[in-house]
Design a protein around this motif. Structure first.
Motif, PDB file in Angstrom:
ATOM      1  N   GLN A   1       0.832  -1.201   0.000  1.00  0.00           N
ATOM      2  CA  GLN A   1       0.000   0.000   0.000  1.00  0.00           C
ATOM      3  C   GLN A   1       0.872   1.257   0.000  1.00  0.00           C
ATOM      4  O   GLN A   1       0.470   2.316  -0.470  1.00  0.00           O
ATOM      5  CB  GLN A   1      -0.941  -0.085   1.222  1.00  0.00           C
TER       6      GLN A   1
ATOM      7  N   GLU B   1      -7.993   8.263   8.935  1.00  0.00           N
ATOM      8  CA  GLU B   1      -8.055   6.853   8.530  1.00  0.00           C
ATOM      9  C   GLU B   1      -9.510   6.418   8.344  1.00  0.00           C
ATOM     10  O   GLU B   1      -9.833   5.693   7.408  1.00  0.00           O
ATOM     11  CB  GLU B   1      -7.353   5.965   9.561  1.00  0.00           C
TER      12      GLU B   1
ATOM     13  N   LEU C   1     -10.500   7.613   5.010  1.00  0.00           N
ATOM     14  CA  LEU C   1      -9.883   6.853   3.914  1.00  0.00           C
ATOM     15  C   LEU C   1     -10.539   5.484   3.753  1.00  0.00           C
ATOM     16  O   LEU C   1     -10.746   5.005   2.642  1.00  0.00           O
ATOM     17  CB  LEU C   1      -8.374   6.704   4.173  1.00  0.00           C
ATOM     18  N   GLN C   2     -10.890   4.872   4.883  1.00  0.00           N
ATOM     19  CA  GLN C   2     -11.552   3.568   4.797  1.00  0.00           C
ATOM     20  C   GLN C   2     -12.931   3.693   4.168  1.00  0.00           C
ATOM     21  O   GLN C   2     -13.344   2.827   3.380  1.00  0.00           O
ATOM     22  CB  GLN C   2     -11.649   2.925   6.186  1.00  0.00           C
TER      23      GLN C   2
ATOM     24  N   LYS D   1     -13.764   5.933   2.032  1.00  0.00           N
ATOM     25  CA  LYS D   1     -13.534   6.174   0.612  1.00  0.00           C
ATOM     26  C   LYS D   1     -13.158   4.869  -0.103  1.00  0.00           C
ATOM     27  O   LYS D   1     -13.650   4.584  -1.194  1.00  0.00           O
ATOM     28  CB  LYS D   1     -12.425   7.209   0.436  1.00  0.00           C
ATOM     29  N   ASP D   2     -12.295   4.068   0.530  1.00  0.00           N
ATOM     30  CA  ASP D   2     -11.920   2.781  -0.070  1.00  0.00           C
ATOM     31  C   ASP D   2     -13.163   1.932  -0.346  1.00  0.00           C
ATOM     32  O   ASP D   2     -13.261   1.260  -1.363  1.00  0.00           O
ATOM     33  CB  ASP D   2     -11.000   1.985   0.879  1.00  0.00           C
ATOM     34  N   ALA D   3     -14.102   1.965   0.603  1.00  0.00           N
ATOM     35  CA  ALA D   3     -15.267   1.091   0.488  1.00  0.00           C
ATOM     36  C   ALA D   3     -16.357   1.673  -0.406  1.00  0.00           C
ATOM     37  O   ALA D   3     -17.065   0.933  -1.080  1.00  0.00           O
ATOM     38  CB  ALA D   3     -15.827   0.804   1.887  1.00  0.00           C
TER      39      ALA D   3
ATOM     40  N   GLY E   1      -2.939   9.706   1.895  1.00  0.00           N
ATOM     41  CA  GLY E   1      -4.016   9.307   0.993  1.00  0.00           C
ATOM     42  C   GLY E   1      -5.171  10.275   0.820  1.00  0.00           C
ATOM     43  O   GLY E   1      -6.096   9.994   0.062  1.00  0.00           O
TER      44      GLY E   1
ATOM     45  N   ARG F   1      -2.938   4.418   8.277  1.00  0.00           N
ATOM     46  CA  ARG F   1      -2.042   3.716   7.367  1.00  0.00           C
ATOM     47  C   ARG F   1      -0.756   4.513   7.162  1.00  0.00           C
ATOM     48  O   ARG F   1      -0.724   5.727   7.387  1.00  0.00           O
ATOM     49  CB  ARG F   1      -2.750   3.501   6.021  1.00  0.00           C
TER      50      ARG F   1
END
Lengths: 388, 260, 332
Positions: free
Chosen positions: A51, B43, B46-47, B49-51, B77, B185
């Motif tokens: 990542q 975070e 970002l999570q 957004k990832d999902a 990110g 992250r």
């Protein structure tokens, strides 16, 4: 990297170092003792490195990598190795597994296999060593017999780093026994191929976080298109791979020795005996000075090897072998001395230096023992001076 | 989902030391970091957004150097960053800060979720998140440790003193996020390189057009009347020697103080 | 001095039970009202507050504003802030104090912007400046290394949050009289933007750090996770909660629920025993208001000794078990 010494590191390379240094402190240090004790493969750490865009440092941009060059990649390995070489070998072994494809693979093979390695979606391993073919790589007994558009592999590989964890394996097998070393070929074998299985995970002295397993081939059918280069090119591919992988092992040695030196100096400043810090004893201070000088010379020769490779010079076996054995020996000596600086505490698992000393030993053994490296340097000398 | 994460740059409290002479902080040379709780908010964004896709925008109100914290957030990110900075905003307490930040969030436009760390480690007030939410007229939940998208609303788990509560909350809304939620992250190399060159707009008085009465010192109801060193411990006793003797003495002294 | 001016304490209730910090605030409120001449009042939003008033009187409240509504049964930020803000607009109190609980720390900042009031978080000391008529709100700033006294000269009310265990409870008597003032707020106009689906109390056999009278904490000096056993053993002998430094939590030796410090919990027990904790500012910020601090560390220069009442220099692995042994022996 050493403090206050100008190695001409670029801004981009410095970013790689900073990023991995933070990674080491925040992610590796809290878990390294447990990974070591229980022999846990650092899957989560490798996923995080993916990542972070760090799995593809050694891969050209056109195949999805970051193309950081030999020095950029080795700086990454060195920095990670300050914190744990069990982790850094699991990381670097991906490059070792991919190098035969990078060096001799077709464009199709590169397009198929390198992008998922660059993204970290897949992991790689390098399968050369066998029970009876260690330093003598010509003694390979695994066979590959061509049948139509397939090769049938039979045999066992031993002590394969990332074995069982990796998805893509570059495997060396004999296609023409009569030709000896020139009869060895290299194949790409994917995990899950029928007839391809893994032996038990080895219980080791050091680098215990890394996975070391047997690869077992029983009538394993590999598509002929998975042959890298031509039949008989395997030995050459292995040697060219080692030329660029050995500076990586040297970088492990530099980083590991640096890590041990850091611990030793910090400890020597705070540990008091006879009402003074032990660093105030000249005998001990000189030990630290020797350790630091060894680390720096190992670093210098390793960077020299990296720059030589990055410059495009083809004949790099000598400098690669030199840095590998020199830095490996330095790591063994500096970590041993670090334990000595810590005294009784150094022998205890509560402190990190005993692990560093256990880990260091492998650097003198794998990717060609340090005796073999001296042979390579010696043979290069004989060749260089042939006309003198 | 469009998510705004409000972050604050703070001195790294692990590296701050005390000047033993003056009892003041040695702030010189102390690195600045993103407020640790704001990392959890980032975070969480970002999570999400990832999902579910969308965009994560980080904003920070502070001096020009707070831009550094925004670049760090980009390297982890975040998609975009905006600095809120103007001399006229200086001296703001949590009231004026909440107002000013709310103007910036409004200016960003279409926002589904505004995230904050549960508090900043330099001030420890935990007031700006709920304050901004009120100025934006959106609902707020504090101490969130998990969030799930359930159709048009969000399902939020919030920490309480003795357990947790699960809430269903309309979008847009504001959440303050606790440490238990996640771990930020690591930055990515490519994003870090890009973050160094990223254009970060700075919004000040002219861009936000605030009510002058509500910003900076003038907009801050609270004033610092005095600052002083904490009282030093009197009668400090240092014991050394054999463990058994030290402990016997300690227990006796604790009893004398009526605390045992 | 006017007797109509009022000091309010937000009477936080959960499931019909008043939070302990409310009584502590009322006790401190008694002292402030003595100085200021203000009337001590409590504000109690709930489904049905009448039955909860007596105990508030007993801790000094002369008046309890009850705001009864089914929507106020459990805490909901929108309803509560509307109710309290409206009452403030109407009655114009001089001072409003809140417990720095998860509820108080949501409500107070929302109300502060609604009524244009100053708010000071986590005060450790309150006093009243009779001449200027200001509440003097003292709180630790930057990790407790500096104390700052905050005033709100131009805005009313002056609002502050205070953590539990900062002020001592002082009951006036068991049968004080007071006046219940019922106040109605129309909440039908407040849009329902959030709904509580579930409230879970987690059974946890460890003692709550925030409420603990005794805390035994371990730091990096403990050496490794297994060694936390001696910390637990001493804690159990003392009836103490177990705390930890950030370093040990980050190293994964103990769960973050135990972390004391700026990014963990702030505690103020009667006795805090710091074992192998060097005393980074980050940690000191979370524990230095403890009544008595005992530090055990082998490094005599460790900053923890600067805040300790009793410093024991030596190896915690020998001292902590000895401590436990002698406490056990004293009990026997």
């Amino acid at each position: 990297m050493g403090a206050n010494i100008d190695y001409g590191i670029t801004e981009e390379q410095q970013e790689i170092v900073n990023l991995i240094d933070d990674f080491g402190k925040e992610r590796i240090v809290p878990v390294r003792a447990e990974l070591d004790e229980k022999g846990i493969f650092p899957s989560d750490l490798l996923k995080e490195l993916a990542q972070m865009d760090l799995m593809g440092l050694y891969i050209p941009e056109e195949y999805g990598g970051f193309e950081a060059g030999q020095l950029g990649f080795c700086l990454a390995i060195e920095t990670m190795s300050k914190y744990c070489i069990g982790v850094s070998v699991s990381y670097a072994a991906n490059a070792l597994g991919a190098d035969p494809i990078l060096i001799g693979g077709s464009d199709e093979q590169k397009k198929k296999y390198l992008p998922p390695l660059a993204s970290g979606e897949k992991w790689a391993a390098f399968g050369l060593t066998e029970p009876n073919a260690g330093s003598d790589a010509g003694g390979i007994a695994t066979t590959a017999v061509k049948k139509g558009d397939k090769y049938i592999l039979n045999g066992t590989k031993q002590w394969i780093t990332n074995g069982g964890e990796a998805d893509i394996y570059t495997v060396f097998a004999v296609t023409n026994k009569a030709k000896g070393a020139r009869g060895v070929s290299c194949f790409i074998v994917e995990k899950g191929t029928p007839g391809f299985s893994f032996g038990k995970k080895e219980d080791k002295l050091g680098i215990r976080a890394s996975a070391t397993r047997e690869l077992v081939f029983e009538d394993c059918e590999v598509p002929a298109e998975n042959l890298i280069g031509r039949e008989g090119m395997g030995f050459l591919l292995a040697m060219k791979t080692f030329d660029i992988s050995r500076p990586g092992i040297a970088s492990q040695g530099v980083g590991l020795a640096q890590g041990a030196l850091d611990e030793a100096v910090k400890y020597a400043k705070v540990r008091k005996q006879f009402n003074k810090p032990i660093i105030a004893n000249q005998g001990l201070l000189w030990m630290l000075s020797e350790m630091a000088t060894k680390v720096e010379t190992a670093r210098a020769i390793t960077y020299a090897a990296c720059r030589t490779i990055d410059s495009g010079i083809k004949e790099v076996s000598k400098i690669s072998a030199m840095c590998k054995y020199y830095a490996g020996d330095v790591a063994m000596s500096v970590t041993t001395d670090a334990v000595q600086v810590f005294g009784g505490y150094g022998f205890m698992k509560e402190y990190p230096v005993e692990k560093m000393m256990r880990d260091a030993k492998i650097l003198q053994i794998y990717e060609g023992t340090n005796q073999i490296q001296r042979d390579i340097v010696g043979m290069a000398l004989v060749k260089e001076y042939a006309s003198a | 989902m469009n998510i705004v994460v409000c972050i604050k740059q703070v001195p790294d409290s692990d590296k701050v030391t005390i000047d033993r002479e003056t009892n003041r902080l040695n702030r010189a040379g102390v690195p600045s970091i993103i407020n640790p709780f704001d990392e959890n908010a980032l975070e969480m964004a970002l999570q999400l957004k990832d999902a579910h896709g969308g965009k994560v925008t980080v904003i920070s109100m502070g001096p020009p150097q707070a831009e550094e914290a925004l670049r760090t957030a980009l390297s982890h990110g975040a998609d975009e960053a905006v600095l809120i900075s103007d001399r006229k905003f200086g001296g703001a307490d949590t009231w004026a800060t909440s107002y000013t930040i709310s103007l910036a969030v409004k200016k960003l436009g279409d926002v589904d979720l505004v995230l904050f760390g549960k508090q900043a480690i330099d001030g420890d007030t935990a007031q700006v998140g709920p304050g901004v939410a009120h100025f934006l007229d959106i609902p707020a939940l504090t101490y969130a440790k998990a969030v799930e998208v359930t159709g048009e609303t969000l399902k939020v788990t919030k920490v309480t003193e003795d357990g947790y509560e699960v809430w269903d909350i309309d979008k847009p809304c504001a959440l303050t996020v606790v440490k238990e939620a996640n771990q930020l992250r690591m930055p990515s190399l490519k994003k870090k390189m890009a973050a160094k060159k990223a254009e970060i707009p700075c919004w000040g008085f002219n861009e936000l057009q605030p009510d002058e009465e509500k910003i900076g010192l003038a907009g801050s109801p609270t004033k610092v009347s005095k600052v002083f060193a904490p009282p030093v411990k009197l009668n400090k006793e240092i014991l050394s020697g054999e463990p058994a003797e030290m402990i016997t003495e300690l227990i006796q002294k604790l009893k004398e103080r009526n605390v045992l | 001095m006017s007797t109509t001016k009022e000091l309010w304490v937000f009477a936080e209730q959960r499931e019909g039970k008043i939070a302990g910090v409310v009584y502590e605030l009322l006790s401190e409120g008694q002292i402030l009202c003595e100085k200021s001449g203000y009337t001590l009042c409590a504000v109690l939003p709930s489904a049905d507050g009448a039955s909860l008033c007596q105990e508030l009187y007993n801790f000094g409240a002369k008046k309890v504003y009850t705001i009864d509504d089914p929507k106020l049964k459990d805490y909901q930020n929108d309803y509560y802030s509307r109710a309290v803000a409206q009452l403030i607009h109407e009655k114009k109190p001089e001072i409003v104090l809140y417990g720095a609980t998860t509820i108080g720390r949501s409500l107070a900042p929302t109300v502060a912007v609604m009524v244009n009031a100053g708010l000071t978080a986590d005060c450790t000391q309150l006093d009243f400046d009779v001449e200027a008529g200001n509440l003097l709100q003292t709180r630790p700033a930057f990790g407790g290394n500096i104390m700052a006294t905050i005033i709100c000269p131009d805005n009313r009310p002056q609002m502050a949050t205070v953590r539990s265990n900062v002020f001592k409870k002082t009951k006036v008597s068991d049968s004080e009289s007071g006046e219940q003032v019922s106040y109605n707020v129309d909440l039908s106009a407040v849009p329902e933007r959030m709904r509580r689906l579930e409230s879970v109390h987690e059974a946890d056999n460890t003692i709550d750090l925030n409420a603990a009278q005794y805390i035994v904490s371990g730091g990096r000096g403990v050496g490794k996770p297994e060694n936390f056993k001696i910390i637990y053993d001493l804690a159990s002998e003392l009836g103490a909660a177990v705390g930890a430094s950030r370093a040990t939590v980050d190293a994964g030796w103990i769960s973050h629920h135990h972390q004391v410090g700026q990014t963990g919990k702030t505690v103020c027990p009667v006795v805090y025993v710091a074992c192998g904790i060097s005393g980074a500012i980050q940690h000191l910020a979370g524990m230095q208001s403890s009544d008595v601090i005992v530090a055990i560390n082998k490094d005599p220069d460790a900053p923890i000794f600067d805040v300790a009442d009793f410093g024991l220099i030596g190896d915690l692995h020998a001292i902590v078990p000895e401590f436990q042994k002698q406490i056990a022996a004293a009990k026997a």
